[in-house]
Motif scaffolding. Structure first.
Motif, PDB file in Angstrom:
ATOM      1  N   LEU A 232      -4.497 -64.501-132.297  1.00  0.00           N
ATOM      2  CA  LEU A 232      -5.958 -64.434-132.291  1.00  0.00           C
ATOM      3  C   LEU A 232      -6.511 -64.456-133.711  1.00  0.00           C
ATOM      4  N   LEU A 233      -5.831 -63.817-134.630  1.00  0.00           N
ATOM      5  CA  LEU A 233      -6.290 -63.838-136.019  1.00  0.00           C
ATOM      6  C   LEU A 233      -6.227 -65.244-136.606  1.00  0.00           C
ATOM      7  N   GLN A 234      -5.181 -66.006-136.244  1.00  0.00           N
ATOM      8  CA  GLN A 234      -5.103 -67.403-136.692  1.00  0.00           C
ATOM      9  C   GLN A 234      -6.254 -68.215-136.102  1.00  0.00           C
ATOM     10  N   ALA A 235      -6.526 -67.981-134.829  1.00  0.00           N
ATOM     11  CA  ALA A 235      -7.621 -68.707-134.175  1.00  0.00           C
ATOM     12  C   ALA A 235      -8.965 -68.331-134.791  1.00  0.00           C
TER      13      ALA A 235
ATOM     14  N   ASN B 123      -4.234 -60.184-121.362  1.00  0.00           N
ATOM     15  CA  ASN B 123      -3.962 -59.574-122.666  1.00  0.00           C
ATOM     16  C   ASN B 123      -4.738 -60.252-123.785  1.00  0.00           C
ATOM     17  N   SER B 124      -4.793 -61.580-123.760  1.00  0.00           N
ATOM     18  CA  SER B 124      -5.481 -62.287-124.847  1.00  0.00           C
ATOM     19  C   SER B 124      -6.993 -62.073-124.793  1.00  0.00           C
ATOM     20  N   VAL B 125      -7.573 -62.027-123.593  1.00  0.00           N
ATOM     21  CA  VAL B 125      -9.020 -61.788-123.482  1.00  0.00           C
ATOM     22  C   VAL B 125      -9.367 -60.366-123.925  1.00  0.00           C
ATOM     23  N   LYS B 126      -8.586 -59.385-123.481  1.00  0.00           N
ATOM     24  CA  LYS B 126      -8.832 -57.992-123.887  1.00  0.00           C
ATOM     25  C   LYS B 126      -8.760 -57.839-125.396  1.00  0.00           C
ATOM     26  N   GLN B 127      -7.734 -58.421-125.994  1.00  0.00           N
ATOM     27  CA  GLN B 127      -7.548 -58.251-127.440  1.00  0.00           C
ATOM     28  C   GLN B 127      -8.577 -59.034-128.241  1.00  0.00           C
ATOM     29  N   ALA B 128      -9.041 -60.169-127.697  1.00  0.00           N
ATOM     30  CA  ALA B 128     -10.126 -60.904-128.366  1.00  0.00           C
ATOM     31  C   ALA B 128     -11.390 -60.050-128.417  1.00  0.00           C
TER      32      ALA B 128
ATOM     33  N   GLU C 166     -11.407 -56.730-128.393  1.00  0.00           N
ATOM     34  CA  GLU C 166     -11.144 -55.630-129.324  1.00  0.00           C
ATOM     35  C   GLU C 166     -11.336 -56.064-130.774  1.00  0.00           C
ATOM     36  N   PHE C 167     -10.995 -57.326-131.064  1.00  0.00           N
ATOM     37  CA  PHE C 167     -11.132 -57.835-132.425  1.00  0.00           C
ATOM     38  C   PHE C 167     -12.554 -58.293-132.748  1.00  0.00           C
ATOM     39  N   GLY C 168     -13.447 -58.230-131.776  1.00  0.00           N
ATOM     40  CA  GLY C 168     -14.830 -58.631-132.009  1.00  0.00           C
ATOM     41  C   GLY C 168     -15.012 -60.113-132.212  1.00  0.00           C
ATOM     42  N   ILE C 169     -14.131 -60.913-131.625  1.00  0.00           N
ATOM     43  CA  ILE C 169     -14.182 -62.367-131.842  1.00  0.00           C
ATOM     44  C   ILE C 169     -15.452 -62.968-131.264  1.00  0.00           C
ATOM     45  N   VAL C 170     -15.806 -62.590-130.041  1.00  0.00           N
ATOM     46  CA  VAL C 170     -17.016 -63.138-129.413  1.00  0.00           C
ATOM     47  C   VAL C 170     -18.256 -62.639-130.154  1.00  0.00           C
ATOM     48  N   GLN C 171     -18.240 -61.357-130.516  1.00  0.00           N
ATOM     49  CA  GLN C 171     -19.376 -60.800-131.267  1.00  0.00           C
ATOM     50  C   GLN C 171     -19.544 -61.507-132.612  1.00  0.00           C
ATOM     51  N   GLY C 172     -18.440 -62.062-133.134  1.00  0.00           N
ATOM     52  CA  GLY C 172     -18.496 -62.779-134.405  1.00  0.00           C
ATOM     53  C   GLY C 172     -18.977 -64.206-134.290  1.00  0.00           C
ATOM     54  N   GLY C 173     -19.262 -64.662-133.065  1.00  0.00           N
ATOM     55  CA  GLY C 173     -19.860 -65.980-132.880  1.00  0.00           C
ATOM     56  C   GLY C 173     -18.966 -67.029-132.256  1.00  0.00           C
ATOM     57  N   GLN C 174     -17.661 -66.739-132.120  1.00  0.00           N
ATOM     58  CA  GLN C 174     -16.778 -67.691-131.456  1.00  0.00           C
ATOM     59  C   GLN C 174     -16.777 -67.440-129.935  1.00  0.00           C
ATOM     60  N   LYS C 175     -16.467 -68.474-129.181  1.00  0.00           N
ATOM     61  CA  LYS C 175     -16.363 -68.340-127.733  1.00  0.00           C
ATOM     62  C   LYS C 175     -14.902 -68.427-127.323  1.00  0.00           C
ATOM     63  N   VAL C 176     -14.577 -67.737-126.249  1.00  0.00           N
ATOM     64  CA  VAL C 176     -13.235 -67.783-125.682  1.00  0.00           C
ATOM     65  C   VAL C 176     -13.304 -68.527-124.350  1.00  0.00           C
ATOM     66  N   ALA C 177     -12.481 -69.562-124.222  1.00  0.00           N
ATOM     67  CA  ALA C 177     -12.442 -70.350-122.986  1.00  0.00           C
ATOM     68  C   ALA C 177     -11.094 -70.131-122.319  1.00  0.00           C
ATOM     69  N   SER C 178     -11.127 -69.565-121.125  1.00  0.00           N
ATOM     70  CA  SER C 178      -9.892 -69.417-120.351  1.00  0.00           C
ATOM     71  C   SER C 178      -9.734 -70.657-119.484  1.00  0.00           C
ATOM     72  N   LEU C 179      -8.707 -71.448-119.778  1.00  0.00           N
ATOM     73  CA  LEU C 179      -8.532 -72.714-119.076  1.00  0.00           C
ATOM     74  C   LEU C 179      -7.909 -72.542-117.691  1.00  0.00           C
ATOM     75  N   LEU C 180      -7.346 -71.368-117.413  1.00  0.00           N
ATOM     76  CA  LEU C 180      -6.859 -71.071-116.067  1.00  0.00           C
ATOM     77  C   LEU C 180      -7.063 -69.589-115.810  1.00  0.00           C
ATOM     78  N   LEU C 181      -8.127 -69.275-115.092  1.00  0.00           N
ATOM     79  CA  LEU C 181      -8.495 -67.894-114.804  1.00  0.00           C
ATOM     80  C   LEU C 181      -8.516 -67.695-113.295  1.00  0.00           C
ATOM     81  N   PHE C 182      -8.009 -66.550-112.853  1.00  0.00           N
ATOM     82  CA  PHE C 182      -7.972 -66.231-111.430  1.00  0.00           C
ATOM     83  C   PHE C 182      -8.830 -65.007-111.133  1.00  0.00           C
ATOM     84  N   LEU C 183      -9.210 -64.885-109.879  1.00  0.00           N
ATOM     85  CA  LEU C 183     -10.007 -63.746-109.445  1.00  0.00           C
ATOM     86  C   LEU C 183      -9.310 -62.427-109.775  1.00  0.00           C
ATOM     87  N   THR C 184      -7.992 -62.403-109.640  1.00  0.00           N
ATOM     88  CA  THR C 184      -7.235 -61.187-109.939  1.00  0.00           C
ATOM     89  C   THR C 184      -7.263 -60.852-111.427  1.00  0.00           C
TER      90      THR C 184
END
Length: 407
Positions: free
Chosen positions: A217-220, A239-244, A246-264
């Motif tokens: 995530l830091l590299q991204a 795990n990657s969404v939770k940690q993103a 925690e690192f404030g990535i979205v708050q910093g202006g970047q967006k996170v796209a989950s290319l395969l997300l399930f209801l669970t």
């Protein structure tokens, strides 16, 4: 109804040396239609697949009355443990010892490709619902016996990536699960981004499965890309969404796209963490009355709403059994040929059809995860943004690379 016992392996299975029993192309062999399910029962994909998939297929069997023209429908299940060798050995064992007619599952692309190779060799019908790789109907296709049902990497990329680029999110960095599924999803998403005028600033491969995504995530984050694309699934996505967050990535202006997300995944993450994520899905329990009715019955049996994999399992099993009834045989090639003639319209599929290359083309849905304020309760997690017609979602037959249908 006769039910085979569940087989759970702690280690690799050993294939038996006895030859498979031949099917004569007419009638139901062994006076029974035998279905085997190879699932992730205990690993990172178990919530989206696992026991819920068994419940879904049992619902299809029950809908057929537990038999076809007096021949019982038998069900076997086993845990492939996300290992191709275990999945392959189990498939060979079921072929050689049990004269299996259909294998469902393989919610791991490496396992799925391996199972398709074995079932093609053994003349067993195979329908994959959980693996995403488009290779199953392209370079690794086996269209006489092997079908890909619920979604693939092309459909996921053509939904989420295209939609986000068109909204101005035109620079991407990918964090990718380092095996067949992640590689193919990354490849297809990169193609979609570039074809729609976007750029890819870089990528990093994460071992599968992974608990700690901090370095990736830091590299991204350091790439400066507008979008961090997650080419992963299951607990890796969680795990990657939770940690993103925690690192404030979205708050910093970047967006996170989950290319395969399930209801669970959304259930596990919670709406506070998952809100706003854009996703592409082949099924949502609240998409229409037909889906709601079937999903309510599923929830009564399983205690949760179905994922698209579980709904796809039901659909593929039900239509396979209908094709057996129509043809009067469980011979693999005859049943698969019949499936290619049938419209696929049920609780899962809208405007579905099985193509020559083995791909079940059907409508997909672009969705966005609701905010906590928008949700009216448990499982009310998606807003459907639009329907993506199957021919737009999936790669065309002409653009595919299945040698068996190219001539």
């Amino acid at each position: 109804m006769k039910l085979f016992k569940t087989m759970l392996l702690a280690g690799a299975a050993t294939a038996l040396a006895a030859p498979a029993l031949a099917q004569d192309g007419g009638g139901v062999s062994d006076d029974a239609v035998k279905i085997g399910m190879l699932l992730d029962m205990s690993g990172p994909y178990s919530a989206l697949d696992g026991q819920g998939s068994v419940v879904a297929v049992q619902m299809a069997i029950d809908e057929m009355g537990g038999e076809i023209d007096g021949k019982t429908i038998e069900l076997m299940t086993a845990d492939h443990q996300n290992k191709a060798d275990i999945g392959s050995n189990l498939a060979r064992q079921w072929s050689d010892q049990n004269n299996i007619d259909l294998i469902l599952g393989g919610a791991n692309s490496g396992v799925g490709i391996a199972l398709q190779e074995v079932t093609s060799e053994k003349n067993i019908a195979y329908i994959n619902n959980g693996a995403a790789t488009a290779a199953l109907t392209n370079e690794n296709c086996a269209p006489e016996t092997g079908l890909h049902w619920t979604y693939d990497t092309d459909a996921l990329a053509n939904g989420t990536a295209v939609a986000m680029v068109k909204e101005g999110n035109d620079s991407w960095y990918f964090i990718t699960a380092d095996y067949a599924f992640g590689h193919k999803l990354e490849e297809n998403a990169m193609e979609a981004v570039k074809a729609n005028g976007g750029t890819v600033t870089g990528n990093v491969r994460a071992p599968f499965p992974t608990q700690d995504f901090s370095s990736f995530l830091l590299q991204a984050q350091g790439s400066g890309a507008k979008v961090i694309g997650l080419a992963n699934a299951g607990t890796d996505t969680q795990n990657s969404v939770k940690q993103a967050q925690e690192f404030g990535i979205v708050q910093g202006g970047q967006k996170v796209a989950s290319l395969l997300l399930f209801l669970t995944d959304v259930e596990a993450l919670g709406l506070d963490a998952a809100q706003g994520l854009t996703l592409t899905t082949g099924f949502y329990w609240d998409q229409d009355d037909k889906a709601r009715e079937w999903s309510a019955k599923f929830e009564e049996k399983h205690g949760a709403k179905p994922t698209m994999v579980q709904a796809g399992m039901y659909s593929s099993a039900l239509n396979y059994l209908k094709a057996v009834k129509e043809t009067g045989t469980d011979e693999a090639k005859a049943v698969v040929a019949k499936l290619k003639e049938m419209p696929i319209e049920d609780a899962f599929s809208r405007n579905g059809r099985v193509r020559e290359d083995g791909l079940m083309v059907h409508d997909m849905f672009l969705a966005q995860v609701k905010t906590p304020d928008e949700s009216e309760g448990k499982w009310d997690y998606y807003n459907i943004v639009r329907t993506i017609p199957g021919d737009d979602a999936f790669r065309s037959l002409e653009d595919g690379s299945c040698a068996a249908v190219k001539g």
